[in-house]
Design a protein around this motif. Structure first.
Motif, PDB file in Angstrom:
ATOM      1  N   ASP A  44      -8.179   2.578  -6.923  1.00 31.97           N
ATOM      2  CA  ASP A  44      -6.831   2.224  -7.354  1.00 31.97           C
ATOM      3  C   ASP A  44      -5.960   3.416  -7.706  1.00 31.97           C
ATOM      4  O   ASP A  44      -4.890   3.248  -8.285  1.00 31.97           O
ATOM      5  CB  ASP A  44      -6.879   1.260  -8.547  1.00 31.97           C
ATOM      6  CG  ASP A  44      -7.043  -0.189  -8.103  1.00 31.97           C
ATOM      7  OD1 ASP A  44      -6.796  -0.456  -6.915  1.00 31.97           O
ATOM      8  OD2 ASP A  44      -7.406  -1.031  -8.928  1.00 31.97           O
ATOM      9  N   SER A  45      -6.376   4.608  -7.345  1.00 29.95           N
ATOM     10  CA  SER A  45      -5.565   5.778  -7.659  1.00 29.95           C
ATOM     11  C   SER A  45      -4.359   5.840  -6.726  1.00 29.95           C
ATOM     12  O   SER A  45      -4.386   5.352  -5.595  1.00 29.95           O
ATOM     13  CB  SER A  45      -6.382   7.063  -7.545  1.00 29.95           C
ATOM     14  OG  SER A  45      -6.655   7.358  -6.187  1.00 29.95           O
ATOM     15  N   HIS A  46      -3.295   6.427  -7.229  1.00 26.54           N
ATOM     16  CA  HIS A  46      -2.080   6.601  -6.429  1.00 26.54           C
ATOM     17  C   HIS A  46      -2.402   7.405  -5.175  1.00 26.54           C
ATOM     18  O   HIS A  46      -1.943   7.074  -4.071  1.00 26.54           O
ATOM     19  CB  HIS A  46      -1.011   7.308  -7.278  1.00 26.54           C
ATOM     20  CG  HIS A  46       0.264   7.564  -6.556  1.00 26.54           C
ATOM     21  ND1 HIS A  46       1.135   6.556  -6.228  1.00 26.54           N
ATOM     22  CD2 HIS A  46       0.801   8.704  -6.082  1.00 26.54           C
ATOM     23  CE1 HIS A  46       2.169   7.063  -5.592  1.00 26.54           C
ATOM     24  NE2 HIS A  46       1.985   8.373  -5.488  1.00 26.54           N
ATOM     25  N   ARG A  49      -4.100   5.218  -2.562  1.00 22.26           N
ATOM     26  CA  ARG A  49      -3.182   4.258  -1.939  1.00 22.26           C
ATOM     27  C   ARG A  49      -2.282   4.949  -0.915  1.00 22.26           C
ATOM     28  O   ARG A  49      -2.046   4.426   0.169  1.00 22.26           O
ATOM     29  CB  ARG A  49      -2.373   3.537  -3.008  1.00 22.26           C
ATOM     30  CG  ARG A  49      -3.252   2.651  -3.882  1.00 22.26           C
ATOM     31  CD  ARG A  49      -2.467   1.711  -4.782  1.00 22.26           C
ATOM     32  NE  ARG A  49      -1.251   2.252  -5.316  1.00 22.26           N
ATOM     33  CZ  ARG A  49      -1.037   2.589  -6.580  1.00 22.26           C
ATOM     34  NH1 ARG A  49      -2.002   2.455  -7.460  1.00 22.26           N
ATOM     35  NH2 ARG A  49       0.135   3.038  -6.973  1.00 22.26           N
ATOM     36  N   ARG A  75      -0.065  -0.539  -1.391  1.00 26.62           N
ATOM     37  CA  ARG A  75       0.102  -1.456  -2.530  1.00 26.62           C
ATOM     38  C   ARG A  75       1.260  -1.011  -3.426  1.00 26.62           C
ATOM     39  O   ARG A  75       1.138  -0.876  -4.631  1.00 26.62           O
ATOM     40  CB  ARG A  75      -1.217  -1.585  -3.301  1.00 26.62           C
ATOM     41  CG  ARG A  75      -2.243  -2.360  -2.504  1.00 26.62           C
ATOM     42  CD  ARG A  75      -3.578  -2.409  -3.161  1.00 26.62           C
ATOM     43  NE  ARG A  75      -4.354  -1.257  -2.671  1.00 26.62           N
ATOM     44  CZ  ARG A  75      -5.242  -0.623  -3.400  1.00 26.62           C
ATOM     45  NH1 ARG A  75      -5.500  -1.001  -4.600  1.00 26.62           N
ATOM     46  NH2 ARG A  75      -5.876   0.418  -2.904  1.00 26.62           N
TER      47      ARG A  75
END
Length: 79
Positions: A44-46, A49, A75
């Protein structure tokens, strides 16, 4: 280079491959950019993504890719 050299000796691959991959991982994670490399592994890290959106672009570079599709891959919102 050592990993590539194992191709000349297929019998060595099952034995040496894990150790060489572990060493490569160590140097990648402990180097000056190790923090950024680590972020690529976090789901879920920037950074991860954005990497997924880049992967989508690379896989479809001959086609027009809509911003909405990139946003969905990363996302994020289209804006």
């Amino acid at each position: 280079l050592r990993l590539i050299r194992t191709l000349a000796t297929p019998g060595a691959i099952p034995i040496l491959h894990p150790a060489i991959m572990r060493e490569i991982s160590f140097w990648l994670l402990s180097g000056e950019n190790g923090n950024e490399v680590c972020k690529l592994a976090l789901p879920d890290s920037h950074t991860r993504r954005v990497a997924e959106a880049i992967y989508l672009l690379r896989g479809n570079f001959t086609y027009a890719v809509r911003v909405e599709k990139l946003a969905a891959a990363a996302r994020m919102s289209p804006s």
